[in-house]
Design a protein around this motif. Structure first.
Motif, PDB file in Angstrom:
ATOM      1  N   ALA A  46       0.825  -1.211   0.000  1.00  0.00           N
ATOM      2  CA  ALA A  46       0.000   0.000   0.000  1.00  0.00           C
ATOM      3  C   ALA A  46       0.858   1.259   0.000  1.00  0.00           C
ATOM      4  CB  ALA A  46      -0.928  -0.004   1.220  1.00  0.00           C
ATOM      5  N   SER A  67      -1.415  -4.007   3.007  1.00  0.00           N
ATOM      6  CA  SER A  67      -2.822  -4.100   3.378  1.00  0.00           C
ATOM      7  C   SER A  67      -3.227  -5.571   3.414  1.00  0.00           C
ATOM      8  CB  SER A  67      -3.687  -3.351   2.368  1.00  0.00           C
ATOM      9  OG  SER A  67      -5.070  -3.545   2.643  1.00  0.00           O
ATOM     10  N   ASN A  68      -4.002  -5.919   4.449  1.00  0.00           N
ATOM     11  CA  ASN A  68      -4.535  -7.276   4.549  1.00  0.00           C
ATOM     12  C   ASN A  68      -5.828  -7.241   5.344  1.00  0.00           C
ATOM     13  OD1 ASN A  68      -4.515  -9.941   6.558  1.00  0.00           O
ATOM     14  ND2 ASN A  68      -4.121 -10.418   4.404  1.00  0.00           N
ATOM     15  N   SER A  71      -6.841  -3.906   7.124  1.00  0.00           N
ATOM     16  CA  SER A  71      -5.894  -3.276   8.051  1.00  0.00           C
ATOM     17  C   SER A  71      -4.549  -3.103   7.359  1.00  0.00           C
ATOM     18  CB  SER A  71      -5.729  -4.121   9.317  1.00  0.00           C
ATOM     19  OG  SER A  71      -6.939  -4.229  10.023  1.00  0.00           O
ATOM     20  N   LEU A  72      -3.732  -2.192   7.905  1.00  0.00           N
ATOM     21  CA  LEU A  72      -2.391  -1.944   7.386  1.00  0.00           C
ATOM     22  C   LEU A  72      -1.365  -2.576   8.326  1.00  0.00           C
ATOM     23  CD1 LEU A  72      -2.745   1.793   6.294  1.00  0.00           C
ATOM     24  CD2 LEU A  72      -2.792  -0.232   4.826  1.00  0.00           C
ATOM     25  N   GLU A 140       0.260  -4.110  13.367  1.00  0.00           N
ATOM     26  CA  GLU A 140      -0.737  -3.238  12.758  1.00  0.00           C
ATOM     27  C   GLU A 140      -0.281  -1.790  12.843  1.00  0.00           C
ATOM     28  OE1 GLU A 140      -5.610  -2.887  12.630  1.00  0.00           O
ATOM     29  OE2 GLU A 140      -4.632  -3.881  14.317  1.00  0.00           O
ATOM     30  N   GLU A 143      -2.283   4.691   8.408  1.00  0.00           N
ATOM     31  CA  GLU A 143      -1.897   5.349   7.162  1.00  0.00           C
ATOM     32  C   GLU A 143      -0.925   6.500   7.421  1.00  0.00           C
ATOM     33  OE1 GLU A 143      -4.303   8.110   3.983  1.00  0.00           O
ATOM     34  OE2 GLU A 143      -5.351   6.423   4.889  1.00  0.00           O
ATOM     35  N   PHE A 219      -5.761   3.122  -1.089  1.00  0.00           N
ATOM     36  CA  PHE A 219      -5.457   3.005   0.337  1.00  0.00           C
ATOM     37  C   PHE A 219      -5.262   4.364   1.005  1.00  0.00           C
ATOM     38  CE2 PHE A 219      -3.810  -1.093  -1.421  1.00  0.00           C
ATOM     39  CZ  PHE A 219      -4.767  -1.901  -0.810  1.00  0.00           C
TER      40      PHE A 219
END
Length: 266
Positions: A46, A67-68, A71-72, A140, A143, A219
């Motif tokens: 992302a 990203s998954n 969540s980042l 986790e 952004e 994203f």
């Protein structure tokens, strides 16, 4: 991955039914916690966030944020320190390392008293902030954004800078934050602020500031320019002084007066 995590807490108890004064004793426990796993193909690049590596060979490294499932995620610093290696040559993420990393300190669980289920839930909540992928530990994150920071009294005392953050500092007006894909706008505003403050020596560093690489615009969800958060009133007053004083000495004296006036209010 299932991990057996140890924990310790202090338990109050009555030695006999006739006793009224509670004693305390240390109790040790173990619980099984689940850390999520994901295949490498499920991690979508992302962002890439540049940062300096200082040492014998100073350089800039690019930390990739993935990203998954909404969540980042980024490679965990804890994993890096544990391995004693660079971001790109980490030791395998073992259950032993995770058990050590997730083990809570007593102060973290003291409010739960002897409620073991609450203690287990707390440890699981810590584990939920991590993801294992390709044998490496990810944590986790949020952004990244650009933020304009100022230091000192202005007029090249301290300076101005364009930096990268992943959270909003409420002391700073949101107008000084820019989304990851607004680099040019952030640089232009940072240079304007620097020149207003007389921080002429900061211009080059602003123009060559570290980059946020945006690999996919979908994203980019934050728009700090629309938040209308004013920042801290006192900090804004000091900033206004730095931009209008004319030189560092005058700015310093005016800031002393402003501070004294603010203190008298309380």
């Amino acid at each position: 991955m299932n991990v057996n995590v140890k924990f310790e807490y202090v338990e109050k108890y009555l030695p006999t039914p006739r006793c009224r004064k509670y004693r305390v004793r240390e109790v040790k426990g173990t619980c099984t916690i689940t850390v999520r796993e994901a295949p490498i193909e499920k991690l979508i690049p992302a962002f890439g966030v540049e940062h300096h590596i200082w040492g014998k060979t100073p350089r800039i490294e690019n930390d990739v944020i993935f990203s998954n499932e909404g969540s980042l995620w980024k490679l965990s610093r804890a994993s890096r320190y544990y391995a004693g290696k660079s971001w790109f040559d980490l030791a395998p993420c073992t259950s032993e390392f995770l058990a050590w990393h997730l083990e809570p300190e007593r102060y973290e669980i003291c409010n739960f008293n002897t409620d073991v289920e609450q203690i287990k839930a707390y440890i699981q909540s810590k584990a939920d902030r991590f993801l294992i992928c390709d044998g490496k530990l990810y944590e986790e994150t949020t952004e990244p954004m650009y933020v304009i920071m100022t230091f000192g009294l202005g007029y090249n005392h301290g300076g101005s800078a364009l930096m990268i953050e992943d959270y909003y500092n409420s002391n700073i007006p949101s107008s000084r934050y820019y989304a990851a894909n607004q680099r040019e706008e952030a640089i232009a505003k940072a240079k304007e602020i620097a020149l207003n403050r007389g921080d002429t020596e900061s211009i080059h560093n602003i123009e060559t500031a570290l980059l946020i690489h945006v690999y996919d615009d979908r994203f980019v969800t934050k728009n700090p320019q629309s938040w209308k958060a004013p920042g801290d009133e006192f900090c804004n007053t000091l900033e206004e002084i730095a931009e209008t004083a004319g030189d560092a000495l005058a700015a310093g004296l005016l800031m002393i007066c402003a501070t004294a006036k603010s203190v008298r209010r309380y």
